[in-house]
Design an enzyme around this catalytic site. Structure first.
Site, short mmCIF file in Angstrom:
data_model
loop_
_atom_site.label_atom_id
_atom_site.label_comp_id
_atom_site.label_asym_id
_atom_site.label_seq_id
_atom_site.Cartn_x
_atom_site.Cartn_y
_atom_site.Cartn_z
N THR A 124 0.83 -1.21 0.00
CA THR A 124 0.00 0.00 0.00
C THR A 124 0.86 1.26 0.00
OG1 THR A 124 -1.53 1.30 1.37
CG2 THR A 124 -0.13 -0.23 2.54
N ASP A 125 0.28 2.36 -0.47
CA ASP A 125 0.99 3.65 -0.44
C ASP A 125 1.21 4.13 1.00
OD1 ASP A 125 -1.66 4.31 0.19
OD2 ASP A 125 -1.75 6.03 -1.16
N GLU A 126 0.42 3.56 1.94
CA GLU A 126 0.53 4.04 3.33
C GLU A 126 1.88 3.74 3.96
OE1 GLU A 126 -2.67 3.72 5.98
OE2 GLU A 126 -4.20 3.86 4.44
N TYR A 149 -1.87 -0.09 11.11
CA TYR A 149 -2.08 -0.81 9.84
C TYR A 149 -0.87 -0.63 8.93
CZ TYR A 149 -3.48 -1.26 4.94
OH TYR A 149 -3.49 -1.56 3.59
N LYS A 153 1.91 -3.35 7.33
CA LYS A 153 2.14 -3.55 5.89
C LYS A 153 3.61 -3.28 5.54
CE LYS A 153 -0.62 -4.34 3.07
NZ LYS A 153 -1.14 -5.64 2.55
P1 NAD Z 1 -10.54 -6.31 2.28
O1 NAD Z 1 -10.50 -5.96 3.72
O2 NAD Z 1 -11.73 -5.97 1.48
O3 NAD Z 1 -10.32 -7.90 2.13
C1 NAD Z 1 -9.33 -8.61 2.81
C2 NAD Z 1 -9.57 -10.10 2.55
O4 NAD Z 1 -8.53 -10.84 3.23
C3 NAD Z 1 -10.91 -10.61 3.08
O5 NAD Z 1 -11.53 -11.43 2.12
C4 NAD Z 1 -10.53 -11.42 4.32
O6 NAD Z 1 -11.42 -12.48 4.61
C5 NAD Z 1 -9.15 -11.93 3.91
N1 NAD Z 1 -8.31 -12.27 5.09
C6 NAD Z 1 -8.08 -11.49 6.19
N2 NAD Z 1 -7.30 -12.16 7.06
C7 NAD Z 1 -7.02 -13.37 6.49
C8 NAD Z 1 -6.24 -14.48 6.90
N3 NAD Z 1 -5.61 -14.51 8.09
N4 NAD Z 1 -6.16 -15.54 6.07
C9 NAD Z 1 -6.80 -15.56 4.88
N5 NAD Z 1 -7.56 -14.52 4.44
C10 NAD Z 1 -7.66 -13.44 5.24
O7 NAD Z 1 -9.21 -5.73 1.65
P2 NAD Z 1 -8.96 -4.92 0.29
O8 NAD Z 1 -9.37 -3.53 0.48
O9 NAD Z 1 -9.49 -5.71 -0.85
O10 NAD Z 1 -7.37 -4.94 0.26
C11 NAD Z 1 -6.67 -6.04 -0.33
C12 NAD Z 1 -5.18 -5.79 -0.21
O11 NAD Z 1 -4.85 -4.57 -0.86
C13 NAD Z 1 -4.68 -5.64 1.23
O12 NAD Z 1 -3.45 -6.29 1.35
C14 NAD Z 1 -4.53 -4.14 1.42
O13 NAD Z 1 -3.52 -3.85 2.37
C15 NAD Z 1 -4.15 -3.70 0.03
N6 NAD Z 1 -4.54 -2.33 -0.36
C16 NAD Z 1 -5.85 -1.94 -0.34
C17 NAD Z 1 -6.21 -0.68 -0.81
C18 NAD Z 1 -7.64 -0.19 -0.82
O14 NAD Z 1 -7.87 0.97 -1.12
N7 NAD Z 1 -8.62 -1.01 -0.52
C19 NAD Z 1 -5.22 0.18 -1.31
C20 NAD Z 1 -3.90 -0.24 -1.31
C21 NAD Z 1 -3.58 -1.50 -0.84
O1 DAU Z 2 -4.10 4.36 0.73
C1 DAU Z 2 -4.35 2.99 0.61
C2 DAU Z 2 -5.17 2.57 1.79
O2 DAU Z 2 -6.47 3.13 1.58
C3 DAU Z 2 -5.27 1.06 1.96
O3 DAU Z 2 -3.99 0.54 2.20
C4 DAU Z 2 -6.22 0.73 3.12
O4 DAU Z 2 -6.38 -0.68 3.23
C5 DAU Z 2 -7.56 1.36 2.84
O5 DAU Z 2 -8.42 1.14 3.93
C6 DAU Z 2 -7.41 2.86 2.59
O6 DAU Z 2 -7.03 3.55 3.82
P1 DAU Z 2 -7.66 5.00 4.20
O7 DAU Z 2 -7.55 5.17 5.65
O8 DAU Z 2 -7.13 6.05 3.31
O9 DAU Z 2 -9.19 4.72 3.73
P2 DAU Z 2 -10.59 5.06 4.43
O10 DAU Z 2 -11.64 4.73 3.43
O11 DAU Z 2 -10.71 4.48 5.79
O12 DAU Z 2 -10.52 6.64 4.59
C7 DAU Z 2 -10.32 7.49 3.48
C8 DAU Z 2 -10.28 8.92 4.00
O13 DAU Z 2 -11.59 9.28 4.46
C9 DAU Z 2 -9.37 9.13 5.18
O14 DAU Z 2 -8.77 10.42 5.08
C10 DAU Z 2 -10.28 9.08 6.39
C11 DAU Z 2 -11.57 9.66 5.85
N1 DAU Z 2 -12.81 9.14 6.47
C12 DAU Z 2 -12.99 7.79 6.49
C13 DAU Z 2 -14.11 7.25 7.07
C14 DAU Z 2 -14.30 5.75 7.11
C15 DAU Z 2 -13.78 10.00 6.98
O15 DAU Z 2 -13.61 11.24 6.92
N2 DAU Z 2 -14.91 9.48 7.53
C16 DAU Z 2 -15.11 8.13 7.61
O16 DAU Z 2 -16.16 7.71 8.16
#
Ligand code: NAD
Ligand code: DAU
Length: 341
Positions: A124-126, A149, A153
């Site tokens: 992730t970019d985080e 988190y 990562k």
């Molecule tokens: P999500 O939370 O929607 O899904 C995570 C999945 O992992 C779920 O299906 C869950 O059941 C499974 N899981 C969790 N723990 C597990 C374990 N111990 N064993 C097997 N399966 C397990 O996540 P997402 O948003 O689809 O993110 C997927 C990946 O991408 C993650 O690694 C996250 O860090 C990364 N990522 C997400 C975003 C985003 O914006 N959503 C951005 C950048 C990176």
């Molecule tokens: O940047 C990549 C990441 O993006 C992934 O690695 C993470 O898995 C994913 O959850 C996401 O993290 P963020 O914290 O950026 O996403 P979130 O949707 O939780 O929040 C996006 C922005 O919105 C953040 O600045 C917090 C704000 N927010 C979020 C929620 C849930 C609010 O203002 N109100 C809210 O209720």
């Protein structure tokens, strides 16, 4: 080609399983997922009967279960499995260390022992921390994770490069910005705002709402992952982003406009502790080396996303039942009360 996808029942994982099966005729996919609160088999109901798809319920920290899958031979692994919600990691970091670090290490060990040809780590970019105004981080930027988190990562990324360096595990790391699109669990900003606005419930904006995120439509990310899976050289790290950070307030206003709802639904609440102000990535390396580019504009992507949630209310309602209710009440009721005092 036989590809193991861990965490394939989550948001990006389920979109990627579908993308791979639809775009590559010679691929067999094994989806290995423990089905936490964020994993949902309904997100893959349309391909459940595909003969090239197999689902195994299993935990990435379970060595025996992981070995059992590797034993039958694999050509590649894409590791999506993770605890992913920053707010939950602030509440309790333990599950994040377990799955994100120990789970990745367990998969790396199996990759080493079974001589897996390719390991794609979904990072992730985080891991880079908060980007100053005007700056976009490159793959050379020093890691500076700032939430539990992000720290988990970043630790996983370090293990991936340590296993590549020490044991020659052929690994590629992808660091992407915020994704949005169909099947995202409604604890994340965009689906949460859509779900609440549809019911005329308050939209909780953390702090001043001017934090910036660099939103990428999930289909565009899936095409980047497929390119990395097929073409990236082991040892490479790629940033992936749309390259256009936007403040949260702008995103929420756009959603309200699409739904025809008033801005008075927005409610400013107590900020997230340690909230990263801005994420922004330079993705020119993957564009130049693998020929990737984002195809879906934010305007089109957000319209498609809002429409998808509007026409998939059964999926949305199911995701918002059970455990979600407890989380929502715990997290937001307390937050709003604290703020208004
Ligand atoms: P999500 O939370 O929607 O899904 C995570 C999945 O992992 C779920 O299906 C869950 O059941 C499974 N899981 C969790 N723990 C597990 C374990 N111990 N064993 C097997 N399966 C397990 O996540 P997402 O948003 O689809 O993110 C997927 C990946 O991408 C993650 O690694 C996250 O860090 C990364 N990522 C997400 C975003 C985003 O914006 N959503 C951005 C950048 C990176
Ligand atoms: O940047 C990549 C990441 O993006 C992934 O690695 C993470 O898995 C994913 O959850 C996401 O993290 P963020 O914290 O950026 O996403 P979130 O949707 O939780 O929040 C996006 C922005 O919105 C953040 O600045 C917090 C704000 N927010 C979020 C929620 C849930 C609010 O203002 N109100 C809210 O209720």
């Amino acid at each position: 080609m036989k590809v193991l996808i861990t965490g394939g029942a989550g948001f990006i994982g389920s979109n990627f399983v579908r993308h791979l099966l639809n775009s590559k005729r010679d691929v067999n996919v094994i989806n290995f997922d423990s089905l936490t609160y964020a994993g949902n088999p309904e997100s893959l109901a349309d391909i459940a009967e595909n003969p090239r798809y197999q689902f195994i319920r299993g935990d990435v920290t379970d060595k025996q279960a992981v070995d059992a899958v590797f034993k039958n031979g694999l050509d590649a692994l894409v590791n999506f499995a993770a605890e992913t919600h920053v707010d939950r990691s602030i509440e309790d970091a333990t599950p994040f260390l377990r799955t994100n670090i120990l789970g990745t290490q367990c998969l790396l060990d199996a990759a080493k022992r079974f001589k897996l040809p390719k390991f794609v780590q979904i990072s992730t970019d985080e891991v880079y921390g908060s980007a100053p105004a005007g700056v976009s981080f490159t793959e050379e930027t020093v890691l500076d994770p700032r939430s539990p988190y992000a720290a988990s990562k970043a630790a996983a990324d370090h293990f991936v490069s340590a296993y590549a360096n020490t044991y020659g595990v052929p690994a590629v790391v992808l660091r992407c910005t915020n994704n949005y699109g169909p099947y995202q669990f409604p604890e994340k900003l965009i689906p949460l705002m859509v779900a609440n606005a549809r019911e005329d419930n308050p939209l909780p904006i953390y702090g001043d709402g001017m934090q910036e995120r660099d939103w990428l439509f999930v289909e565009d990310y899936c095409s980047a992952i497929a390119l990395a899976l097929y073409k990236a050289q082991p040892g490479t790290i790629y940033n992936v982003s749309a390259g256009a950070p936007q403040p949260n307030l702008k995103i929420v206003r756009t959603i309200l406009k699409h739904l025809g709802k008033p801005e008075s639904l927005m409610q400013y609440v107590k900020d997230r502790p340690g909230h990263d102000r801005r994420y922004a990535l330079d993705s020119s390396k993957i564009q130049k080396e693998l020929g990737w580019s984002p195809k879906v504009s934010f305007e089109e992507g957000i319209r498609r996303t809002v429409d998808w949630y509007q026409s998939n209310t059964a999926w949305l309602n199911h995701a918002r039942s059970g455990e979600y209710r407890n989380y929502y009440d715990r997290h937001y009721v307390r937050r709003t009360e604290t703020f208004s005092k």
